[in-house]
Design a protein around this motif. Sequence first.
Motif, PDB file in Angstrom:
ATOM      1  N   PHE A 133     -29.715  -4.834  26.153  1.00  0.00           N
ATOM      2  CA  PHE A 133     -29.017  -4.169  26.816  1.00  0.00           C
ATOM      3  C   PHE A 133     -29.733  -3.226  27.866  1.00  0.00           C
ATOM      4  O   PHE A 133     -30.983  -3.458  27.773  1.00  0.00           O
ATOM      5  CB  PHE A 133     -28.392  -3.074  25.588  1.00  0.00           C
ATOM      6  N   ILE A 134     -29.172  -2.537  28.648  1.00  0.00           N
ATOM      7  CA  ILE A 134     -29.839  -1.898  29.884  1.00  0.00           C
ATOM      8  C   ILE A 134     -29.672  -0.566  29.289  1.00  0.00           C
ATOM      9  O   ILE A 134     -28.758   0.254  29.240  1.00  0.00           O
ATOM     10  CB  ILE A 134     -29.241  -1.960  31.083  1.00  0.00           C
ATOM     11  N   GLY A 135     -31.014   0.282  29.434  1.00  0.00           N
ATOM     12  CA  GLY A 135     -31.193   1.782  28.948  1.00  0.00           C
ATOM     13  C   GLY A 135     -32.158   2.278  30.100  1.00  0.00           C
ATOM     14  O   GLY A 135     -32.342   1.657  31.363  1.00  0.00           O
ATOM     15  N   ILE A 136     -32.676   3.291  29.755  1.00  0.00           N
ATOM     16  CA  ILE A 136     -33.739   3.705  30.679  1.00  0.00           C
ATOM     17  C   ILE A 136     -35.206   3.714  29.934  1.00  0.00           C
ATOM     18  O   ILE A 136     -35.131   3.319  28.838  1.00  0.00           O
ATOM     19  CB  ILE A 136     -33.663   5.298  31.086  1.00  0.00           C
ATOM     20  N   LYS A 137     -36.127   3.492  30.841  1.00  0.00           N
ATOM     21  CA  LYS A 137     -37.735   3.700  30.088  1.00  0.00           C
ATOM     22  C   LYS A 137     -37.833   5.111  29.578  1.00  0.00           C
ATOM     23  O   LYS A 137     -37.711   6.198  30.494  1.00  0.00           O
ATOM     24  CB  LYS A 137     -38.805   3.398  31.200  1.00  0.00           C
ATOM     25  N   PRO A 138     -37.733   5.259  28.321  1.00  0.00           N
ATOM     26  CA  PRO A 138     -37.528   6.685  27.753  1.00  0.00           C
ATOM     27  C   PRO A 138     -38.735   7.516  28.102  1.00  0.00           C
ATOM     28  O   PRO A 138     -39.840   7.147  28.608  1.00  0.00           O
ATOM     29  CB  PRO A 138     -37.733   6.608  26.147  1.00  0.00           C
ATOM     30  N   VAL A 139     -38.827   8.808  28.042  1.00  0.00           N
ATOM     31  CA  VAL A 139     -39.963   9.765  28.376  1.00  0.00           C
ATOM     32  C   VAL A 139     -40.340  10.571  27.176  1.00  0.00           C
ATOM     33  O   VAL A 139     -39.741  10.860  25.901  1.00  0.00           O
ATOM     34  CB  VAL A 139     -39.386  10.491  29.708  1.00  0.00           C
ATOM     35  N   SER A 140     -41.565  11.204  27.491  1.00  0.00           N
ATOM     36  CA  SER A 140     -42.056  11.983  26.204  1.00  0.00           C
ATOM     37  C   SER A 140     -41.432  13.244  26.240  1.00  0.00           C
ATOM     38  O   SER A 140     -40.870  13.756  27.330  1.00  0.00           O
ATOM     39  CB  SER A 140     -43.468  12.151  26.365  1.00  0.00           C
ATOM     40  N   TYR A 141     -41.175  13.766  25.337  1.00  0.00           N
ATOM     41  CA  TYR A 141     -40.639  15.553  25.014  1.00  0.00           C
ATOM     42  C   TYR A 141     -41.453  16.195  23.727  1.00  0.00           C
ATOM     43  O   TYR A 141     -41.863  15.656  22.898  1.00  0.00           O
ATOM     44  CB  TYR A 141     -39.045  15.258  25.061  1.00  0.00           C
ATOM     45  N   PRO A 142     -41.307  17.497  24.161  1.00  0.00           N
ATOM     46  CA  PRO A 142     -41.722  18.364  22.681  1.00  0.00           C
ATOM     47  C   PRO A 142     -40.665  18.406  21.639  1.00  0.00           C
ATOM     48  O   PRO A 142     -39.361  18.577  22.100  1.00  0.00           O
ATOM     49  CB  PRO A 142     -41.896  19.619  23.482  1.00  0.00           C
ATOM     50  N   ILE A 143     -41.187  18.598  20.585  1.00  0.00           N
ATOM     51  CA  ILE A 143     -40.267  18.744  19.654  1.00  0.00           C
ATOM     52  C   ILE A 143     -39.995  20.282  19.632  1.00  0.00           C
ATOM     53  O   ILE A 143     -40.691  20.746  20.207  1.00  0.00           O
ATOM     54  CB  ILE A 143     -40.840  18.486  18.162  1.00  0.00           C
ATOM     55  N   HIS A 167     -40.138   6.952  23.505  1.00  0.00           N
ATOM     56  CA  HIS A 167     -39.796   5.971  22.301  1.00  0.00           C
ATOM     57  C   HIS A 167     -38.347   5.724  22.519  1.00  0.00           C
ATOM     58  O   HIS A 167     -37.456   6.462  22.836  1.00  0.00           O
ATOM     59  CB  HIS A 167     -40.011   6.261  20.934  1.00  0.00           C
ATOM     60  N   MET A 168     -38.054   4.208  22.043  1.00  0.00           N
ATOM     61  CA  MET A 168     -36.582   4.132  21.946  1.00  0.00           C
ATOM     62  C   MET A 168     -36.371   4.107  20.398  1.00  0.00           C
ATOM     63  O   MET A 168     -36.997   3.390  19.784  1.00  0.00           O
ATOM     64  CB  MET A 168     -36.207   2.657  22.739  1.00  0.00           C
ATOM     65  N   HIS A 169     -35.193   4.475  19.861  1.00  0.00           N
ATOM     66  CA  HIS A 169     -34.841   4.644  18.530  1.00  0.00           C
ATOM     67  C   HIS A 169     -34.058   3.302  18.138  1.00  0.00           C
ATOM     68  O   HIS A 169     -32.857   2.923  19.020  1.00  0.00           O
ATOM     69  CB  HIS A 169     -34.242   5.740  18.143  1.00  0.00           C
ATOM     70  N   TYR A 170     -34.358   2.769  17.078  1.00  0.00           N
ATOM     71  CA  TYR A 170     -33.358   1.660  16.541  1.00  0.00           C
ATOM     72  C   TYR A 170     -33.206   1.701  15.060  1.00  0.00           C
ATOM     73  O   TYR A 170     -34.009   2.214  14.263  1.00  0.00           O
ATOM     74  CB  TYR A 170     -34.241   0.351  16.589  1.00  0.00           C
ATOM     75  N   ILE A 171     -31.969   1.308  14.575  1.00  0.00           N
ATOM     76  CA  ILE A 171     -31.552   1.273  13.152  1.00  0.00           C
ATOM     77  C   ILE A 171     -30.965  -0.213  13.331  1.00  0.00           C
ATOM     78  O   ILE A 171     -29.976  -0.422  13.830  1.00  0.00           O
ATOM     79  CB  ILE A 171     -30.705   2.071  12.541  1.00  0.00           C
ATOM     80  N   VAL A 172     -31.625  -1.098  12.398  1.00  0.00           N
ATOM     81  CA  VAL A 172     -31.345  -2.470  12.513  1.00  0.00           C
ATOM     82  C   VAL A 172     -30.753  -2.783  10.978  1.00  0.00           C
ATOM     83  O   VAL A 172     -31.726  -2.790  10.332  1.00  0.00           O
ATOM     84  CB  VAL A 172     -32.500  -3.385  12.922  1.00  0.00           C
ATOM     85  N   SER A 173     -29.639  -3.295  10.655  1.00  0.00           N
ATOM     86  CA  SER A 173     -29.179  -3.548   9.425  1.00  0.00           C
ATOM     87  C   SER A 173     -28.443  -4.998   9.539  1.00  0.00           C
ATOM     88  O   SER A 173     -27.822  -5.303  10.498  1.00  0.00           O
ATOM     89  CB  SER A 173     -28.227  -2.500   8.972  1.00  0.00           C
ATOM     90  N   ALA A 174     -28.638  -5.377   8.220  1.00  0.00           N
ATOM     91  CA  ALA A 174     -27.631  -6.630   8.140  1.00  0.00           C
ATOM     92  C   ALA A 174     -27.715  -7.002   6.656  1.00  0.00           C
ATOM     93  O   ALA A 174     -28.428  -6.627   6.023  1.00  0.00           O
ATOM     94  CB  ALA A 174     -28.242  -8.125   8.960  1.00  0.00           C
ATOM     95  N   PRO A 175     -26.467  -7.284   6.212  1.00  0.00           N
ATOM     96  CA  PRO A 175     -26.190  -7.800   4.974  1.00  0.00           C
ATOM     97  C   PRO A 175     -27.430  -8.692   4.192  1.00  0.00           C
ATOM     98  O   PRO A 175     -27.848  -9.672   4.917  1.00  0.00           O
ATOM     99  CB  PRO A 175     -25.029  -8.730   4.865  1.00  0.00           C
ATOM    100  N   GLY A 176     -27.804  -8.242   3.012  1.00  0.00           N
ATOM    101  CA  GLY A 176     -28.774  -8.758   2.437  1.00  0.00           C
ATOM    102  C   GLY A 176     -30.495  -8.708   3.001  1.00  0.00           C
ATOM    103  O   GLY A 176     -31.528  -9.225   2.299  1.00  0.00           O
ATOM    104  N   TYR A 177     -30.518  -8.152   3.898  1.00  0.00           N
ATOM    105  CA  TYR A 177     -31.812  -7.400   4.364  1.00  0.00           C
ATOM    106  C   TYR A 177     -32.178  -5.940   4.412  1.00  0.00           C
ATOM    107  O   TYR A 177     -31.264  -5.072   4.272  1.00  0.00           O
ATOM    108  CB  TYR A 177     -31.871  -7.763   5.801  1.00  0.00           C
ATOM    109  N   GLN A 178     -33.251  -5.735   3.994  1.00  0.00           N
ATOM    110  CA  GLN A 178     -33.773  -4.319   4.080  1.00  0.00           C
ATOM    111  C   GLN A 178     -33.520  -3.644   5.541  1.00  0.00           C
ATOM    112  O   GLN A 178     -33.873  -4.112   6.582  1.00  0.00           O
ATOM    113  CB  GLN A 178     -35.362  -4.059   4.112  1.00  0.00           C
ATOM    114  N   THR A 179     -32.858  -2.346   5.574  1.00  0.00           N
ATOM    115  CA  THR A 179     -32.484  -1.796   6.983  1.00  0.00           C
ATOM    116  C   THR A 179     -33.836  -1.320   7.415  1.00  0.00           C
ATOM    117  O   THR A 179     -34.721  -0.694   7.034  1.00  0.00           O
ATOM    118  CB  THR A 179     -31.806  -0.729   6.445  1.00  0.00           C
ATOM    119  N   ILE A 180     -34.022  -1.633   8.824  1.00  0.00           N
ATOM    120  CA  ILE A 180     -35.350  -1.057   9.467  1.00  0.00           C
ATOM    121  C   ILE A 180     -34.876   0.091  10.124  1.00  0.00           C
ATOM    122  O   ILE A 180     -33.886   0.188  10.961  1.00  0.00           O
ATOM    123  CB  ILE A 180     -35.742  -2.234  10.482  1.00  0.00           C
TER     124      ILE A 180
END
Lengths: 279, 279
Positions: free
Chosen positions: B185-195, B217-230
Amino acid sequence: MSRYFTEHNSEDAVNGRMGPSTDPRLEEVMTCLVKHLHAFAKETQLTQAEWDYGIGFLTQVGQMCSQERQEFILLSDTLGFSMLVDAINNRRPTGATENTVLGPFHVDNAPARQMGDTISLDGKGESCLFEGAVIDIHGQPIEGAKIDVWSDNADGFYDVQQPGIQPKWNNRGIFVTGKDGRYSFIGIKPVSYPIPNDGPVGKMLGHLGRHPYRPAHMHYIVSAPGYQTIVTHTFVGDDTYLTSDAVFGVKDTLVAPFEKVSGGKTLWHSPFNFTMIAA
Amino acid sequence: MSRYFTEHNSEDAVNGRMGPSTDPRLEEVMTCLVKHLHAFAKETQLTQAEWDYGIGFLTQVGQMCSQERQEFILLSDTLGFSMLVDAINNRRPTGATENTVLGPFHVDNAPARQMGDTISLDGKGESCLFEGAVIDIHGQPIEGAKIDVWSDNADGFYDVQQPGIQPKWNNRGIFVTGKDGRYSFIGIKPVSYPIPNDGPVGKMLGHLGRHPYRPAHMHYIVSAPGYQTIVTHTFVGDDTYLTSDAVFGVKDTLVAPFEKVSGGKTLWHSPFNFTMIAA
């Protein structure tokens, strides 16, 4: 060894982040806090669901706080943390009167009263003569000692909990000792009562199988120039909750005699001396 | 030995109060909490003034919480507690993709997109092609894996922080792998930010000489049946804050290549494989 945070190096990763100009005492306290916080998670192998629950609990405790209610103090009290901090900061030699928790119901500037006066203004409860002396560790009377006293009424409420129902300054007063160091006043034999338990801390006590009651007690702040201020209670010895005070405030030396009087001016008599040590 | 609470027996006095029908796991967690809480007071010899300050701080943290703001999670994050709990609950064998913090900006039900689609809708920032495969620990592709991605925009804000300013679902999307397990997929090169640092936690960081920034950072939740969600991020390797993430989320294995592309469809290219293990 990772240069990033890992389960193994977690404590050092966080504490190593503090800047060089951090206040040394803040650094000491925070380093110790992080150490114990991380050890807690590791020893319990805290689950994500438990973490969620804990965040929700602490948030509720914070949101319960208002001008009239301090739920975080209640949490500290019920986990014995308040009494522990009090103990650490008020170690005294044997014979000196010990401290206990101040509690949330003290009010500054109660009315000055004369020795022998009555502080109970609502006519409720079983009358009791409180008397004794303020002395130093050698038994010598202390002149000019200020004794600030307060208790609940016979229904288990302090005046400030029932504005408009109880007379203002009910069961409160300030007495100053003369040359003989002696004090005396008439109040009621105090009664046990529950700490506010309609919030998250009350729910926590329920989950832990604990009741919210404090055994009956009379509050005192005794102060005199040159001496350590005593913040304490005296406890009624036959109280049901004496060995299970919800906030752990009872000490052996603070259990006072409450003796039944026959044919006297009051129903009860509670003698107690306050022994002060140099500041 | 007193039957009442003392400085010496404080831990046992509190933990001994739990009732016989207390849930065993709650008893285990609370016993450990009280142990560490009391040890903290004893080791630091916490003063009454410090106790007051701590009560006030926790109260402010609770009162800062709202529908849009969770200051206690921020406190947990900045003390490394969130990452520690995540680490304890997601230990994986070498080679499997590691977890990191979820963060507060995930939104359920982002739009489903086709492989190769652009998730950046505001036209800002430096474009980046993200691609790779979802595989098992033996390197075999996983079909039907769901990849939920989100990042800040070029100004360092998530769409939900700027409703009305950013397009809805800016820099978010859900992709599902085919037979080859591949994603792109196409996104942007993410940038740092303050909490968020305008509350008590921000003040705490200031006192500790710490900055509030998270490395890009780029956030991900990767899930698939039978596997631990990342639940994880990929991090930009040359970020100024990579070794000082305010919430300690960076791991060696999550630093991804961000390669400059000349003459391509995007300015950057970031390849990364997600390796899942059985649930």
